[in-house]
Design an enzyme around this catalytic site. Structure first.
Site, PDB file in Angstrom:
ATOM      1  N   HIS A   1       0.762  -1.172   0.200  1.00  0.00           N
ATOM      2  CA  HIS A   1      -0.004  -0.134   0.085  1.00  0.00           C
ATOM      3  C   HIS A   1       1.008   1.101  -0.326  1.00  0.00           C
ATOM      4  O   HIS A   1       0.402   2.178   0.147  1.00  0.00           O
ATOM      5  CB  HIS A   1      -1.098  -0.019   1.234  1.00  0.00           C
ATOM      6  CG  HIS A   1       0.109   0.304   3.020  1.00  0.00           C
ATOM      7  ND1 HIS A   1       0.145  -0.592   3.070  1.00  0.00           N
ATOM      8  CD2 HIS A   1       0.567   1.671   3.210  1.00  0.00           C
ATOM      9  CE1 HIS A   1       0.973  -0.394   3.934  1.00  0.00           C
ATOM     10  NE2 HIS A   1       0.580   1.142   4.165  1.00  0.00           N
TER      11      HIS A   1
HETATM   12  C1  UD1 Z   1      -1.298   6.298   5.885  1.00  0.00           C
HETATM   13  C2  UD1 Z   1       0.323   6.213   6.253  1.00  0.00           C
HETATM   14  C3  UD1 Z   1       1.329   5.286   5.843  1.00  0.00           C
HETATM   15  C4  UD1 Z   1       1.102   3.649   6.313  1.00  0.00           C
HETATM   16  C5  UD1 Z   1      -0.373   3.469   6.895  1.00  0.00           C
HETATM   17  C6  UD1 Z   1      -1.477   3.119   6.672  1.00  0.00           C
HETATM   18  C7  UD1 Z   1       1.059   8.750   5.952  1.00  0.00           C
HETATM   19  C8  UD1 Z   1       1.427   9.963   4.788  1.00  0.00           C
HETATM   20  N1  UD1 Z   1       0.544   7.386   5.262  1.00  0.00           N
HETATM   21  O1  UD1 Z   1      -1.023   5.843   4.855  1.00  0.00           O
HETATM   22  O2  UD1 Z   1       2.817   5.767   6.048  1.00  0.00           O
HETATM   23  O3  UD1 Z   1       1.310   3.325   5.991  1.00  0.00           O
HETATM   24  O4  UD1 Z   1      -1.136   5.677   6.850  1.00  0.00           O
HETATM   25  O5  UD1 Z   1      -2.059   1.881   6.475  1.00  0.00           O
HETATM   26  O6  UD1 Z   1       0.260   8.880   7.130  1.00  0.00           O
HETATM   27  N2  UD1 Z   1      -8.501   5.778   2.003  1.00  0.00           N
HETATM   28  C9  UD1 Z   1      -9.667   4.968   2.180  1.00  0.00           C
HETATM   29  N3  UD1 Z   1     -10.108   4.471   3.339  1.00  0.00           N
HETATM   30  C10 UD1 Z   1      -9.209   4.934   4.688  1.00  0.00           C
HETATM   31  C11 UD1 Z   1      -7.933   5.261   4.342  1.00  0.00           C
HETATM   32  C12 UD1 Z   1      -7.659   5.882   3.428  1.00  0.00           C
HETATM   33  O7  UD1 Z   1     -10.644   4.943   1.542  1.00  0.00           O
HETATM   34  O8  UD1 Z   1     -10.281   4.841   5.496  1.00  0.00           O
HETATM   35  C13 UD1 Z   1      -8.048   5.586   0.964  1.00  0.00           C
HETATM   36  C14 UD1 Z   1      -8.229   7.140   0.205  1.00  0.00           C
HETATM   37  O9  UD1 Z   1      -8.489   6.935  -1.735  1.00  0.00           O
HETATM   38  C15 UD1 Z   1      -6.411   8.300   0.328  1.00  0.00           C
HETATM   39  C16 UD1 Z   1      -6.182   7.133   0.457  1.00  0.00           C
HETATM   40  O10 UD1 Z   1      -6.722   6.082   0.396  1.00  0.00           O
HETATM   41  O11 UD1 Z   1      -6.734   9.029  -0.058  1.00  0.00           O
HETATM   42  C17 UD1 Z   1      -4.833   7.214   1.180  1.00  0.00           C
HETATM   43  O12 UD1 Z   1      -5.734   7.272   2.758  1.00  0.00           O
HETATM   44  P1  UD1 Z   1      -3.955   8.484   3.116  1.00  0.00           P
HETATM   45  O13 UD1 Z   1      -3.915   7.875   4.526  1.00  0.00           O
HETATM   46  O14 UD1 Z   1      -3.567   9.677   3.257  1.00  0.00           O
HETATM   47  O15 UD1 Z   1      -2.575   7.106   3.104  1.00  0.00           O
HETATM   48  P2  UD1 Z   1      -2.423   5.819   3.949  1.00  0.00           P
HETATM   49  O16 UD1 Z   1      -2.255   5.153   1.980  1.00  0.00           O
HETATM   50  O17 UD1 Z   1      -3.740   4.835   4.067  1.00  0.00           O
HETATM   51  N1  UDP Z   2      -3.444  -5.442   9.744  1.00  0.00           N
HETATM   52  C1  UDP Z   2      -4.864  -6.187   9.542  1.00  0.00           C
HETATM   53  N2  UDP Z   2      -5.360  -6.215   8.498  1.00  0.00           N
HETATM   54  C2  UDP Z   2      -4.541  -6.284   7.405  1.00  0.00           C
HETATM   55  C3  UDP Z   2      -3.833  -6.109   7.135  1.00  0.00           C
HETATM   56  C4  UDP Z   2      -2.971  -5.027   8.123  1.00  0.00           C
HETATM   57  O1  UDP Z   2      -5.078  -5.575  10.877  1.00  0.00           O
HETATM   58  O2  UDP Z   2      -6.131  -6.714   6.369  1.00  0.00           O
HETATM   59  C5  UDP Z   2      -2.697  -5.243  10.215  1.00  0.00           C
HETATM   60  C6  UDP Z   2      -1.295  -5.630  10.239  1.00  0.00           C
HETATM   61  O3  UDP Z   2      -1.848  -6.545  11.528  1.00  0.00           O
HETATM   62  C7  UDP Z   2      -0.082  -4.909  11.208  1.00  0.00           C
HETATM   63  C8  UDP Z   2      -1.117  -3.168  10.822  1.00  0.00           C
HETATM   64  O4  UDP Z   2      -2.518  -3.514  10.438  1.00  0.00           O
HETATM   65  O5  UDP Z   2      -0.546  -4.669  12.894  1.00  0.00           O
HETATM   66  C9  UDP Z   2       0.285  -2.530   9.528  1.00  0.00           C
HETATM   67  O6  UDP Z   2      -0.593  -1.646   9.628  1.00  0.00           O
HETATM   68  P1  UDP Z   2      -0.545  -0.804   7.519  1.00  0.00           P
HETATM   69  O7  UDP Z   2       0.425  -1.876   7.371  1.00  0.00           O
HETATM   70  O8  UDP Z   2      -1.555  -0.718   7.215  1.00  0.00           O
HETATM   71  O9  UDP Z   2       0.528  -0.338   8.008  1.00  0.00           O
HETATM   72  P2  UDP Z   2       2.178  -0.249   8.013  1.00  0.00           P
HETATM   73  O10 UDP Z   2       1.929   0.034   9.300  1.00  0.00           O
HETATM   74  O11 UDP Z   2       2.940  -0.122   7.248  1.00  0.00           O
HETATM   75  O12 UDP Z   2       2.614   1.783   8.744  1.00  0.00           O
END
Ligand code: UD1
Ligand code: UDP
Length: 365
Positions: free
Chosen positions: A206
């Site tokens: 992601h």
């Molecule tokens: C964010 C963090 C990333 C982390 C990830 C965990 C930043 C810069 N990035 O990335 O480090 O690894 O969270 O999962 O803070 N969206 C939804 N529903 C949601 C959230 C997001 O549909 O609940 C979609 C939207 O289209 C949004 C995109 O995901 O534009 C990205 O969401 P965003 O919170 O900006 O960044 P993540 O990729 O989730």
């Molecule tokens: N995770 C979850 N369901 C999923 C994928 C990930 O519960 O379908 C959990 C996973 O066990 C871990 C956390 O989400 O604890 C990691 O989050 P993510 O990969 O979104 O973010 P990152 O760690 O890269 O910031």
């Protein structure tokens, strides 16, 4: 003055990794306020974790939602400042490296409230990643730095942060895994639901640098698909909403060997990780969990801020556009799995709250 901790969180990994801190506050009867920025808001990225980890509903939800970095972080800053001025906490805790962390640390730091950074001192040394900027800023704003390992402590010292601000606590992900893996094994029926019988791989991808570039995302999927075909196995890909949206926008086709499913709840994901032959990921938390659960991991990135997982033999880096995923998978599958996880003993949550409050807390069974 008695301690009042404001815990700021906003995304899936922060909810999971701060749950042990919330539990420690509850167990020690410490006053705390839960502030959700609303960066993640879809049920499968947010509410499901509050329910399953039995966390109290946030006292505040800023509902900032998705936006560009500036707008999202700026909106959080404006609203956090107002709340912090109202509730006057003695400490603000943030965890990790997201935009919610950057905003929480800056808002509190500017108001001269003590900032505690959980998971301090991680570095990928890749300033193109938004997470790297966020963690560097948070560390240098923070007054109390909770480093998961000696290596992260040393990184902070190398950057000139005084030793008396840093405490090595382990990573709260160990607390979260040890508090839930038994329950996951008992309650989750995800393997039956997905009709998985044989060895299988998991994919999570992601990160912006992988999925926002159509060519790179396509090569990643093709490489994982080829590796799965070579091992005659299937890959389960619980797909993050960012990646699902990119797949659709770019019109990419997912190879047959990869099965996309909705993001999973924590118990199902932990159960799936435990049962997998191998995990391919660009997630930070998933690299750690694979290491803790004894499952070999291939990290589909150019760098990792969790080099300890590589040093112990649990993980290896494989840039997804190099076409070498198949070799990395083969190497991982033949790894000796007897490594010692380097992230502590599962008491990080308690240690952090003890450091903040100066109170000795009773261990959580
Ligand atoms: C964010 C963090 C990333 C982390 C990830 C965990 C930043 C810069 N990035 O990335 O480090 O690894 O969270 O999962 O803070 N969206 C939804 N529903 C949601 C959230 C997001 O549909 O609940 C979609 C939207 O289209 C949004 C995109 O995901 O534009 C990205 O969401 P965003 O919170 O900006 O960044 P993540 O990729 O989730
Ligand atoms: N995770 C979850 N369901 C999923 C994928 C990930 O519960 O379908 C959990 C996973 O066990 C871990 C956390 O989400 O604890 C990691 O989050 P993510 O990969 O979104 O973010 P990152 O760690 O890269 O910031």
């Amino acid at each position: 003055m008695s301690e009042h901790i404001a815990i700021v969180l906003g995304t899936r990994p922060e909810i999971i990794k701060l749950a042990p801190v919330v539990r420690a506050c509850e167990a020690g009867e410490i006053q705390y306020t839960l502030i959700h920025t609303g960066q993640h808001y879809s049920k499968s990225m947010d509410e499901v974790f509050f329910d399953q980890l039995e966390l109290p509903a946030p006292n505040y939800n800023l509902a900032v939602g998705s936006a560009g970095h500036g707008r999202q972080t700026g909106q959080m800053l404006i609203e956090l400042e107002e709340i912090l001025e109202t509730i006057q906490p003695s400490t603000v805790l943030v965890q990790g490296d997201t935009n919610s962390v950057l905003a929480g640390a800056l808002a509190a730091g500017k108001l001269d409230v003590t900032v505690g950074h959980v998971e301090a001192g991680l570095r990928s040394f890749d300033r193109d990643m938004p997470e790297e900027l966020n963690r560097v800023v948070a560390d240098h704003v923070a007054d109390r730095l909770y480093a998961p390992t000696d290596r992260s402590r040393q990184q902070l010292r190398d950057e000139g942060i005084p030793h008396d601000r840093i405490t090595v606590t382990g990573n709260t992900i160990v607390d979260a895994v040890s508090q839930h893996r038994g329950i996951a094994a008992e309650r989750s029926s995800i393997c039956a639901e997905l009709d998985i019988t044989d060895d299988f791989f998991i994919l999570t991808a992601h990160r912006a640098e992988n999925v926002d570039d159509p060519d790179r995302f396509e090569r990643l999927l093709e490489g994982v698909g080829r590796a799965a075909a070579a091992h005659e196995t299937e890959v389960i890909y619980p797909i993050h909403p960012r990646s699902a949206k990119r797949l659709e926008t770019f019109g990419l086709t997912v190879p047959d060997r990869i099965r996309t499913v909705e993001p999973l709840d924590y118990l199902d994901f932990l159960r799936l990780e435990s049962a997998a032959a191998l995990i391919l990921t660009d997630s930070g938390g998933v690299q750690e969990e694979a290491c803790i659960l004894g499952v070999p991991c291939v990290t589909l990135r150019d760098s990792t801020e969790r080099p300890e997982t590589i040093s112990v033999g649990a993980n290896r880096l494989c840039p997804p556009d190099g076409g070498e995923i198949q070799e990395a998978v083969l190497e991982a599958l033949f790894t000796d799995r007897s490594w010692d996880p380097p992230f502590g003993d599962g008491t990080a949550g308690r240690r952090i709250v003890e450091d903040v409050t100066g109170k000795q807390l009773t261990p959580i069974p």
